[in-house]
Design an enzyme around this catalytic site. Structure first.
Site, PDB file in Angstrom:
ATOM      1  CB  CYS A 132      -0.941  -0.001   1.198  1.00  0.00           C
ATOM      2  SG  CYS A 132      -0.151  -0.485   2.748  1.00  0.00           S
ATOM      3  CG  HIS A 252      -0.695   3.949   4.752  1.00  0.00           C
ATOM      4  ND1 HIS A 252      -1.301   3.649   5.953  1.00  0.00           N
ATOM      5  CD2 HIS A 252      -0.302   2.740   4.224  1.00  0.00           C
ATOM      6  CE1 HIS A 252      -1.276   2.339   6.148  1.00  0.00           C
ATOM      7  NE2 HIS A 252      -0.674   1.766   5.119  1.00  0.00           N
ATOM      8  CG  ASN A 325      -4.515   2.041   4.812  1.00  0.00           C
ATOM      9  OD1 ASN A 325      -5.145   3.046   5.155  1.00  0.00           O
ATOM     10  ND2 ASN A 325      -4.564   0.925   5.500  1.00  0.00           N
TER      11      ASN A 325
END
Length: 346
Positions: A132, A252, A325
């Site tokens: 990711c 993220h 993510n």
């Protein structure tokens, strides 16, 4: 008008967070599904999931589960992928695998559609989805790589707990309540559940994702190093990463420093990012506008901001890159690859 061709799709790991997102995306995007087969471990077999108003019973994933399947979308852990993905491919399915099982296999394309979709067309039955944190970084850097070339990338990540699964989300929420209530905290999951030592994630930052390798970097950090080189098809790009788990549930964030091969104008860099497929430029410091995990959560794109020159290196550039993510970092990248393969058939 010709009838649209439809496909039999299997989702392996249908009860997990990424599997659930894949199922939702197949429905939301009206993916041309003929039959949807939902597969999971034996303990989940018998549960039902609703897809387009119809209840579908989850079956136990077995080697013969893939007869007649066109696309097998795997997100059930590396051990399951290693065991079952070759069977799915043998039955004629195109496997798109979300785990690290095949990412660095030279026979398996590692694909981000906005970056290297061409690699997918040389598959031999299995296509790997990158990590990711790698996906969002290379999606943002690809237009700069194409225009200027890249000598070096130094990235520090600020990664959501959802990347470590439902148990890590629960741990963050439980610990946060306990800290606020003045109760003792008992870490059991993060940074790595199988290791003997665990650390508090609530109101904290843990500079470890996955286990450490002999060189002092973690496997998560080395994934970013190795996967970036493979996706860009350039072993000469120098990549270093520090991956940190923070108390955010979804999304993220990454502070990325790149040294380009050629001189650049900042406005051209921003224009390239603005026009890049799958990338949204959010860069207005005067109005305090920049990408935020809270705003990226639930969205399919990669968001880029805080674009600025380095103070010392003449070709140094800093960016802030944020993405969900579980979506672009996993489920959406998977479904997107399948969509692009279908488009190329037409």
């Amino acid at each position: 008008m010709m009838n649209q061709k439809t496909y039999n799709v299997a989702v392996v790991g249908a009860t997990g967070a990424v599997g659930q997102h894949i199922i939702s995306l197949l429905e939301e995007r009206n993916f041309p599904v003929n039959e949807l087969k939902l597969l999971a471990s034996g303990r989940s077999a018998g549960k039902t999931v609703t897809f387009k108003g119809k209840a579908i019973t989850i079956e136990e994933a077995k080697p013969d589960s893939f007869v007649g399947v066109h696309f097998a979308l795997f997100s059930a852990g590396g051990a399951v992928s290693k065991e079952l993905a070759p069977h799915a491919a043998r039955h004629g399915a195109v496997v798109i695998d979300n785990t690290s099982a095949f990412r660095m296999d030279p026979e398996v394309p590692l694909v981000v559609p906005e970056v290297n979709m061409h690699a997918a067309f040389s598959h031999k039955g299995i296509i790997a989805n990158p990590n990711c944190s790698t996906i969002q970084m290379v999606a943002a850097l690809k237009p700069l790589y194409d225009r200027f070339g890249i000598d070096r990338i130094i990235v520090s990540t600020y990664q959501a707990v959802s990347g470590a699964g439902a148990s890590a989300i629960n741990e963050l929420l439980t610990q946060s309540r306990d800290v606020l209530d003045g109760k003792p905290v008992e870490p059991k999951v993060l940074p790595v559940a199988k290791l003997p030592v665990h650390h508090q994630i609530a109101f904290n930052a843990i500079p470890q994702i996955d286990v450490f390798t002999e060189n002092g970097f973690t496997f998560e950090e080395m994934k970013m190093v190795n996967e970036t080189k493979k996706i860009l098809e350039d072993d000469n790009v120098l990549v270093s990463a520090t991956c940190v788990r923070i108390p955010v549930v979804y999304g993220h964030s990454e502070a990325v420093y790149v040294e380009l091969k050629q001189d650049f104008e900042l406005e051209e860099v921003k224009a390239l990012l603005h026009d890049a497929p799958g990338v949204v430029l959010v860069d207005d410091p005067a109005q305090q506008r920049y990408p935020l995990a809270t705003e990226a959560a639930g969205k399919l794109e990669v968001f880029v901001g805080r674009v600025r020159r380095d103070l010392h290196h003449p070709r140094g550039l800093h960016l802030w890159i944020v993405s969900d993510n579980l979506l672009k970092g996993a489920a959406w990248n998977t479904v997107q690859i399948a969509e692009e393969l279908i488009k190329a058939e037409r």
